[in-house]
Design a protein around this motif. Structure first.
Motif, PDB file in Angstrom:
ATOM      1  N   THR A 248      42.266  28.825  45.967  1.00  0.00           N
ATOM      2  CA  THR A 248      41.997  30.245  45.751  1.00  0.00           C
ATOM      3  C   THR A 248      40.599  30.283  45.727  1.00  0.00           C
TER       4      THR A 248
ATOM      5  N   SER B  54      38.783  32.987  48.512  1.00  0.00           N
ATOM      6  CA  SER B  54      37.869  34.144  47.716  1.00  0.00           C
ATOM      7  C   SER B  54      36.664  34.057  48.213  1.00  0.00           C
TER       8      SER B  54
ATOM      9  N   ARG C 175      35.154  37.265  50.853  1.00  0.00           N
ATOM     10  CA  ARG C 175      34.232  38.364  50.152  1.00  0.00           C
ATOM     11  C   ARG C 175      33.234  38.982  51.109  1.00  0.00           C
TER      12      ARG C 175
ATOM     13  N   ASP D 118      36.409  41.139  43.219  1.00  0.00           N
ATOM     14  CA  ASP D 118      36.476  39.630  43.791  1.00  0.00           C
ATOM     15  C   ASP D 118      35.499  38.851  43.066  1.00  0.00           C
TER      16      ASP D 118
ATOM     17  N   ASP E  61      37.241  37.646  39.820  1.00  0.00           N
ATOM     18  CA  ASP E  61      38.353  36.734  40.125  1.00  0.00           C
ATOM     19  C   ASP E  61      37.832  35.392  40.377  1.00  0.00           C
ATOM     20  N   LEU E  62      36.575  35.363  41.263  1.00  0.00           N
ATOM     21  CA  LEU E  62      36.316  34.121  41.867  1.00  0.00           C
ATOM     22  C   LEU E  62      35.615  33.288  40.371  1.00  0.00           C
TER      23      LEU E  62
ATOM     24  N   THR F 224      38.511  31.824  38.347  1.00  0.00           N
ATOM     25  CA  THR F 224      39.141  30.916  38.981  1.00  0.00           C
ATOM     26  C   THR F 224      38.175  29.386  38.725  1.00  0.00           C
TER      27      THR F 224
END
Length: 210
Positions: A98, A102, A106, A142, A145-146, A149
């Protein structure tokens, strides 16, 4: 008291059945131990590949298949420890995959062309503002979220030794992931998380400066 022939035969049959059942149980136990050990070894191989190269969908599916194939009713402690190890390995591969996807998808944060540097009609400028705002929101989301993760990946790599300790009484150390590789991957996840957080802050500053 002397046993009659029929009674003696019955006793011998019962003893034979008990011995046979015990031997069959031991055979099943040994077979299950070998099967679980093979799943652990393959999971480690796949995890090692995911940590040293690109974490592919094939690797994830292979480890997920190992988890689904894990069945050892006569080896409950081994099965439980193996489940924690394989599950942890699968989630590490998932998070690495993931994060990689990502980073690849980006987009650069808006701001290369600021509104005072652009000339044109007002409707065009307003449309540009809306586009820039939408892009800013997406880039910010983004990056966020990164960051989530990568922190999850860091924690998973940190908890892997706990799963390995549970397996230690049952399997050889060579079947588990090398400690230096785990430490290196965890440190990389930490550095990537810090970089992602810095980039997110940069995006926010650019948005505020417009």
């Amino acid at each position: 008291m002397r046993l009659t022939a029929p009674l003696l035969i019955a006793v011998l049959a019962i003893v034979g059945a008990v011995v046979g059942y015990t031997m069959w149980g031991q055979h099943q136990k040994l077979q299950q131990e070998r099967a679980v050990t093979a799943l652990i070894a393959d999971t480690t191989t796949q995890l090692r590949q995911a940590l040293t190269a690109a974490p592919t969908q094939e690797i994830f599916s292979r480890i997920d298949g190992n988890l689904r194939a894990l069945k050892a009713p006569r080896q409950p402690e081994l099965a439980d420890a193996a489940e924690h190890y394989i599950l942890g390995a699968r989630e590490i591969v998932r998070r690495r995959s993931t994060a990689r996807a990502s980073r690849s998808s980006r987009r650069e944060p808006p701001g290369a062309h600021r509104p005072h540097e652009r000339r044109g009609r007002r409707p065009a400028r307003e449309a540009w503002f809306r586009t820039a705002l939408d892009l800013k929101k997406k880039v910010e989301r983004d990056h966020f979220d990164l960051d989530i993760t990568l922190h999850a990946l860091y924690d998973l790599l940190g908890s892997l030794p706990d799963a390995e300790k549970r397996l230690a009484p049952h399997v050889q150390p060579a079947l588990l992931l090398e400690e230096p590789l785990r430490v290196q991957a965890r440190e990389q996840a930490r550095e990537d998380a810090e970089r992602a957080a810095a980039e997110l802050e940069k995006v926010r500053r650019l948005a505020e400066a417009r």
